[in-house]
Write a protein that holds these residues in place. Structure first.
Motif, PDB file in Angstrom:
ATOM      1  N   THR A  55       2.642  -1.632  -4.056  1.00  0.00           N
ATOM      2  CA  THR A  55       1.814  -2.695  -4.639  1.00  0.00           C
ATOM      3  C   THR A  55       1.730  -2.511  -6.150  1.00  0.00           C
ATOM      4  O   THR A  55       1.781  -3.498  -6.926  1.00  0.00           O
ATOM      5  N   SER A  56       1.564  -1.284  -6.583  1.00  0.00           N
ATOM      6  CA  SER A  56       1.449  -0.991  -8.015  1.00  0.00           C
ATOM      7  C   SER A  56       2.723  -1.376  -8.745  1.00  0.00           C
ATOM      8  O   SER A  56       2.688  -1.967  -9.844  1.00  0.00           O
ATOM      9  N   VAL A  57       3.869  -1.098  -8.113  1.00  0.00           N
ATOM     10  CA  VAL A  57       5.133  -1.461  -8.760  1.00  0.00           C
ATOM     11  C   VAL A  57       5.285  -2.976  -8.833  1.00  0.00           C
ATOM     12  O   VAL A  57       5.693  -3.556  -9.858  1.00  0.00           O
ATOM     13  N   SER A  58       4.880  -3.615  -7.746  1.00  0.00           N
ATOM     14  CA  SER A  58       4.987  -5.079  -7.734  1.00  0.00           C
ATOM     15  C   SER A  58       4.106  -5.677  -8.796  1.00  0.00           C
ATOM     16  O   SER A  58       4.483  -6.634  -9.500  1.00  0.00           O
ATOM     17  N   ARG A  59       2.901  -5.128  -8.954  1.00  0.00           N
ATOM     18  CA  ARG A  59       1.972  -5.630  -9.961  1.00  0.00           C
ATOM     19  C   ARG A  59       2.546  -5.361 -11.350  1.00  0.00           C
ATOM     20  O   ARG A  59       2.433  -6.211 -12.263  1.00  0.00           O
ATOM     21  N   SER A  60       3.136  -4.197 -11.538  1.00  0.00           N
ATOM     22  CA  SER A  60       3.710  -3.871 -12.860  1.00  0.00           C
ATOM     23  C   SER A  60       4.821  -4.833 -13.204  1.00  0.00           C
ATOM     24  O   SER A  60       4.966  -5.263 -14.355  1.00  0.00           O
ATOM     25  N   MET A 114      12.754   2.942  -8.315  1.00  0.00           N
ATOM     26  CA  MET A 114      11.954   2.087  -9.192  1.00  0.00           C
ATOM     27  C   MET A 114      11.252   2.933 -10.220  1.00  0.00           C
ATOM     28  O   MET A 114      11.155   2.583 -11.394  1.00  0.00           O
ATOM     29  N   GLU A 115      10.780   4.075  -9.813  1.00  0.00           N
ATOM     30  CA  GLU A 115      10.102   4.955 -10.771  1.00  0.00           C
ATOM     31  C   GLU A 115      11.074   5.486 -11.788  1.00  0.00           C
ATOM     32  O   GLU A 115      10.749   5.607 -12.979  1.00  0.00           O
ATOM     33  N   ALA A 116      12.251   5.805 -11.309  1.00  0.00           N
ATOM     34  CA  ALA A 116      13.229   6.362 -12.243  1.00  0.00           C
ATOM     35  C   ALA A 116      13.717   5.321 -13.260  1.00  0.00           C
ATOM     36  O   ALA A 116      14.061   5.642 -14.393  1.00  0.00           O
ATOM     37  N   GLN A 117      13.712   3.991 -12.883  1.00  0.00           N
ATOM     38  CA  GLN A 117      14.255   2.945 -13.764  1.00  0.00           C
ATOM     39  C   GLN A 117      13.155   2.015 -14.250  1.00  0.00           C
ATOM     40  O   GLN A 117      13.369   0.823 -14.479  1.00  0.00           O
ATOM     41  N   ARG A 118      11.970   2.532 -14.360  1.00  0.00           N
ATOM     42  CA  ARG A 118      10.841   1.712 -14.787  1.00  0.00           C
ATOM     43  C   ARG A 118      11.097   1.110 -16.164  1.00  0.00           C
ATOM     44  O   ARG A 118      10.726  -0.058 -16.439  1.00  0.00           O
ATOM     45  N   GLU A 124      13.821  -9.381 -17.572  1.00  0.00           N
ATOM     46  CA  GLU A 124      13.422 -10.347 -16.570  1.00  0.00           C
ATOM     47  C   GLU A 124      14.344 -10.308 -15.392  1.00  0.00           C
ATOM     48  O   GLU A 124      13.912 -10.344 -14.230  1.00  0.00           O
ATOM     49  N   ALA A 125      15.569 -10.206 -15.677  1.00  0.00           N
ATOM     50  CA  ALA A 125      16.545 -10.192 -14.575  1.00  0.00           C
ATOM     51  C   ALA A 125      16.353  -8.958 -13.707  1.00  0.00           C
ATOM     52  O   ALA A 125      16.436  -9.026 -12.472  1.00  0.00           O
ATOM     53  N   GLU A 126      16.120  -7.834 -14.330  1.00  0.00           N
ATOM     54  CA  GLU A 126      15.915  -6.595 -13.575  1.00  0.00           C
ATOM     55  C   GLU A 126      14.654  -6.668 -12.745  1.00  0.00           C
ATOM     56  O   GLU A 126      14.585  -6.183 -11.609  1.00  0.00           O
ATOM     57  N   ARG A 127      13.647  -7.290 -13.338  1.00  0.00           N
ATOM     58  CA  ARG A 127      12.390  -7.376 -12.594  1.00  0.00           C
ATOM     59  C   ARG A 127      12.592  -8.219 -11.350  1.00  0.00           C
ATOM     60  O   ARG A 127      12.058  -7.912 -10.292  1.00  0.00           O
ATOM     61  N   GLU A 128      13.320  -9.302 -11.496  1.00  0.00           N
ATOM     62  CA  GLU A 128      13.552 -10.147 -10.330  1.00  0.00           C
ATOM     63  C   GLU A 128      14.365  -9.388  -9.269  1.00  0.00           C
ATOM     64  O   GLU A 128      14.146  -9.532  -8.060  1.00  0.00           O
ATOM     65  N   LYS A 129      15.308  -8.559  -9.790  1.00  0.00           N
ATOM     66  CA  LYS A 129      16.119  -7.758  -8.872  1.00  0.00           C
ATOM     67  C   LYS A 129      15.251  -6.788  -8.080  1.00  0.00           C
ATOM     68  O   LYS A 129      15.341  -6.672  -6.853  1.00  0.00           O
ATOM     69  N   GLN A 131      12.053  -6.998  -7.683  1.00  0.00           N
ATOM     70  CA  GLN A 131      11.074  -7.727  -6.906  1.00  0.00           C
ATOM     71  C   GLN A 131      11.685  -8.105  -5.572  1.00  0.00           C
ATOM     72  O   GLN A 131      11.022  -8.052  -4.526  1.00  0.00           O
ATOM     73  N   ALA A 132      12.948  -8.425  -5.618  1.00  0.00           N
ATOM     74  CA  ALA A 132      13.641  -8.744  -4.368  1.00  0.00           C
ATOM     75  C   ALA A 132      13.723  -7.507  -3.472  1.00  0.00           C
ATOM     76  O   ALA A 132      13.552  -7.588  -2.251  1.00  0.00           O
ATOM     77  N   LYS A 133      13.994  -6.362  -4.036  1.00  0.00           N
ATOM     78  CA  LYS A 133      14.043  -5.116  -3.251  1.00  0.00           C
ATOM     79  C   LYS A 133      12.688  -4.815  -2.622  1.00  0.00           C
ATOM     80  O   LYS A 133      12.582  -4.344  -1.491  1.00  0.00           O
ATOM     81  N   ARG A 134      11.606  -5.112  -3.411  1.00  0.00           N
ATOM     82  CA  ARG A 134      10.268  -4.829  -2.866  1.00  0.00           C
ATOM     83  C   ARG A 134      10.023  -5.683  -1.639  1.00  0.00           C
ATOM     84  O   ARG A 134       9.497  -5.217  -0.621  1.00  0.00           O
ATOM     85  N   HIS A 135      10.432  -7.013  -1.788  1.00  0.00           N
ATOM     86  CA  HIS A 135      10.227  -7.882  -0.646  1.00  0.00           C
ATOM     87  C   HIS A 135      11.068  -7.439   0.548  1.00  0.00           C
ATOM     88  O   HIS A 135      10.644  -7.602   1.689  1.00  0.00           O
ATOM     89  N   SER A 136      12.193  -6.783   0.265  1.00  0.00           N
ATOM     90  CA  SER A 136      13.048  -6.338   1.366  1.00  0.00           C
ATOM     91  C   SER A 136      12.448  -5.151   2.128  1.00  0.00           C
ATOM     92  O   SER A 136      12.714  -4.965   3.318  1.00  0.00           O
ATOM     93  N   ILE A 137      11.662  -4.315   1.450  1.00  0.00           N
ATOM     94  CA  ILE A 137      11.107  -3.122   2.127  1.00  0.00           C
ATOM     95  C   ILE A 137       9.710  -3.355   2.657  1.00  0.00           C
ATOM     96  O   ILE A 137       9.124  -2.498   3.319  1.00  0.00           O
ATOM     97  N   MET A 138       9.160  -4.559   2.385  1.00  0.00           N
ATOM     98  CA  MET A 138       7.798  -4.807   2.837  1.00  0.00           C
ATOM     99  C   MET A 138       7.709  -4.789   4.365  1.00  0.00           C
ATOM    100  O   MET A 138       6.738  -4.241   4.924  1.00  0.00           O
ATOM    101  N   PRO A 139       8.678  -5.370   5.091  1.00  0.00           N
ATOM    102  CA  PRO A 139       8.580  -5.256   6.553  1.00  0.00           C
ATOM    103  C   PRO A 139       8.603  -3.791   7.029  1.00  0.00           C
ATOM    104  O   PRO A 139       7.915  -3.423   7.983  1.00  0.00           O
ATOM    105  N   THR A 140       9.446  -3.015   6.333  1.00  0.00           N
ATOM    106  CA  THR A 140       9.488  -1.571   6.699  1.00  0.00           C
ATOM    107  C   THR A 140       8.144  -0.914   6.459  1.00  0.00           C
ATOM    108  O   THR A 140       7.643  -0.120   7.256  1.00  0.00           O
ATOM    109  N   PHE A 141       7.562  -1.263   5.328  1.00  0.00           N
ATOM    110  CA  PHE A 141       6.255  -0.702   4.991  1.00  0.00           C
ATOM    111  C   PHE A 141       5.221  -1.157   6.008  1.00  0.00           C
ATOM    112  O   PHE A 141       4.368  -0.371   6.443  1.00  0.00           O
ATOM    113  N   ASP A 142       5.299  -2.472   6.392  1.00  0.00           N
ATOM    114  CA  ASP A 142       4.323  -2.963   7.368  1.00  0.00           C
ATOM    115  C   ASP A 142       4.478  -2.199   8.697  1.00  0.00           C
ATOM    116  O   ASP A 142       3.484  -1.851   9.360  1.00  0.00           O
TER     117      ASP A 142
END
Length: 599
Positions: A55-60, A114-118, A124-129, A131-142
């Motif tokens: 969540t913190s990464v997504s917010r950042s 994500m921490e290593a490449q903060r 903008e492009a990287e953030r979208e990239k 952000q897409a990865k975050r959405h991909s791991i959210m089901p795993t996290f859930d």
């Protein structure tokens, strides 16, 4: 019995040990469950921390900031590995842990990247990239968030099951203790009953054997075992066996003694303290021509002629427990025929009761022999004394004639005269000894002066003393006694003759007197060779001399001192000698001062 009790105790101790080990195992399981729960809670926190990081990464990314996040990847995987090892028997937990591990392995690398490449997320492009990865791991996290609580529920269930098992173990322990106590109590009662009944029966057997032993009955079979009661019973049987052997030996000994008593040539009778006959042998029956039943229960005086002082018992006679001197009595056979007997009594004790043993010996043969001897001695004395006296007188007259003929004839005549004198002395001594033995010696006491008795005695041996060059001395004496003067002169002449014979030439033989309470002592003192201590009593026996050669060298028959002893004892006196070798002897007489004596 004791072994059964020990087995029960060992079973109880084993059950308690087993329950204790179960309790310790349950405690270990409780500790393990608490640790598992703690690790699961930690994994739960890591899971939420991981979600917070996402969540913190997504917010950042949305805000365009560069906040730092951390993902504890190593710890979570270590916890999962440990939990898989601890819950390897729980299939459900293993499935959850596999999924959680896979989900952590998916989420954590993304967060780490994500921490290593903060810094590159400002683009903008990287953030979208990303952000897409975050959405991909959210089901795993859930899924992770869903699985961890399930795992936590399983661990909590394990933790809550522990107290219930502990309660069950406590209840089981209490039950085992109660059952063990009850079983122990019952076993103790059973053992006590069996022990008491068995011991009581064995003690009863011992009491019965003791009673049988006391009554002389056959014992019950010996008890088996090696306990104390069996040992006591074994001792009782051994004692009974020993007693039987001793009784058999005693019976055999009694039979031998009874047979010996029956065959003794002496009449035996056992008397009670009243003098009543309780037992007699066959010899006594034969001697008196009675049957045993005719004498049992009768007094012993029934067997003797009337007007005789027959003692009924040793106590009545005043005798001691030893066999006394034989007394001569006249007994009566059943048909009234009198016969002489020697009667002796002795005190004995049988079964603690005083008894008297009476011994009766038929003296008929002894009296017949004694009478024959007396007749023979009397005949010899009467038939030989007068001829020998005449021959002696003739030889005395022949002496001067023989001396005129030749010295050889004189010596022969002298020797014949001495032999005749010795024969006459021997005949007189034999006659006196026989008279004393038969108890017919005539003692005629009369008041007599000792000085006159001494004078007569010295006069009788004066020539004999001159021949041996011995001087005779008499101490003055003014005592008068009630004695047989002739017999006392005979005693003193004998003692003086012996003293003269055994005194050296030139010595002195003395007659002395001494008064003591109730007695007068007369001593014949010489200074001869003396008498050995071992012979000082035996010389008063008939035919006994100090040395065998004395009879030939000094003359004498060996009867003189025996005759002196008999005469002195007939006066109720005593005779003896005090002597020391090489220094001489003192022959002494001790005569009582009887009633009627004068001084």
């Amino acid at each position: 019995m004791v072994a059964l009790l020990l087995v029960c105790q060992f079973v109880l101790i084993g059950a308690l040990a087993y329950l204790l080990s179960q309790a310790e195992a349950e405690a270990s399981r409780q500790e393990r469950a608490r640790l598992i729960s703690s690790k699961a809670n930690r994994l739960y926190l890591i899971g939420f921390d991981t979600g917070d990081n996402v969540t913190s990464v997504s917010r950042s990314i949305e805000l365009g900031t560069t906040d730092s996040v951390s993902a504890p990847m190593d710890e979570s995987l270590e916890i999962i590995t440990w939990l898989k090892e601890q819950l390897k028997d729980n299939q459900e937990a293993q499935i959850l842990l596999e999924r959680i591990e896979q989900n952590f392995k998916i989420c954590i690398p993304v967060l780490s990247a994500m921490e290593a490449q903060r810094a590159s997320l400002e683009d903008e492009a990287e953030r979208e990239k990303w952000q897409a990865k975050r959405h991909s791991i959210m089901p795993t996290f859930d899924a992770l968030i869903k699985d961890i609580p399930q795992l936590l529920a399983i661990t909590r269930k394990l933790e809550t099951e522990g107290p219930e098992r502990e309660r069950l173990i406590r209840e089981q322990t209490e039950g085992v203790l109660a059952l063990g106590l009850l079983l122990t109590f019952l076993v103790v009662l059973l053992i006590g009953y069996l022990f008491s009944s068995r011991v009581t029966a064995r003690l009863a057997a011992i009491n019965d054997n003791i009673a049988r032993l006391k009554d002389g009955r056959k014992l019950r079979p010996q008890l088996k075992g090696s306990d104390e009661i069996a040992l006591v019973d074994a001792v009782i049987h051994e004692t009974a066996s020993t007693l039987r052997e001793e009784m058999n030996q005693l019976k055999a000994s009694e039979a031998r003694v009874r047979e010996l008593i029956e065959k003794l040539p002496v009449g035996i009778a056992m008397l009670d303290h009243h003098g009543t006959i309780e037992f007699l042998n066959s010899t006594l029956e034969a001697d008196f021509n009675y049957s045993s039943h005719q004498l049992l229960g009768k007094r012993i005086s029934k067997l003797f002629a009337p007007s005789q002082d027959i003692p009924d018992s040793v106590a009545a006679d005043g005798a001691d427990s030893k066999v006394g001197h034989a007394l001569e009595f006249t007994a009566l056979r059943r048909d009234g025929e009198p016969f002489p007997v020697d009667f002796m009594m002795a005190a004995v004790e049988i079964d603690g009761e005083p008894k008297t043993l009476a011994m009766i010996i038929d003296a008929s043969e002894k009296h017949a022999i004694k009478k024959m001897r007396q007749n023979f001695v009397s005949m010899v004395h009467s038939e030989l004394e007068e001829p020998l006296t005449k021959v002696g007188a003739f030889l005395t007259k022949l002496g001067p004639v023989a001396a005129a003929v030749s010295s050889k004839a004189a010596n022969s005549t002298k020797q014949m005269q001495q032999n005749i004198e010795r024969l006459i002395v021997l005949l007189n001594d034999l006659f006196d000894l026989d008279t004393l033995d038969t108890g017919k010696i005539e003692i005629e006491p009369a008041l007599a002066s000792l000085s006159i008795i001494f004078e007569r005695s010295v006069s009788a041996v004066s020539m004999f003393a001159q021949k041996h060059q011995v001087e005779l001395q008499v101490e003055p004496c003014q005592i008068e006694l009630l004695v047989d003067a002739n017999r006392l002169v005979q005693v003193l002449v004998n003692l003086l003759s012996n003293a003269i014979k055994f005194s050296p030439p030139g010595s002195v033989v003395t007659i002395a007197t001494r008064q003591s309470p109730g007695y007068v002592e007369i001593g014949v003192i010489d200074h001869g060779r003396g008498i050995p201590q071992s012979h000082q009593e035996s010389i008063f026996e008939a035919y006994r001399q100090v040395e065998i050669a004395d009879g030939q060298a000094k003359g004498g028959t060996g009867l003189g001192l025996a005759i002196c002893k008999a005469i002195v004892e007939a006066h109720q006196g005593q005779i003896g000698v005090n002597s020391e070798l090489g220094k001489g002897s003192v022959f002494w007489l001790k005569l009582p001062r009887l009633t009627g004596e004068a001084r």
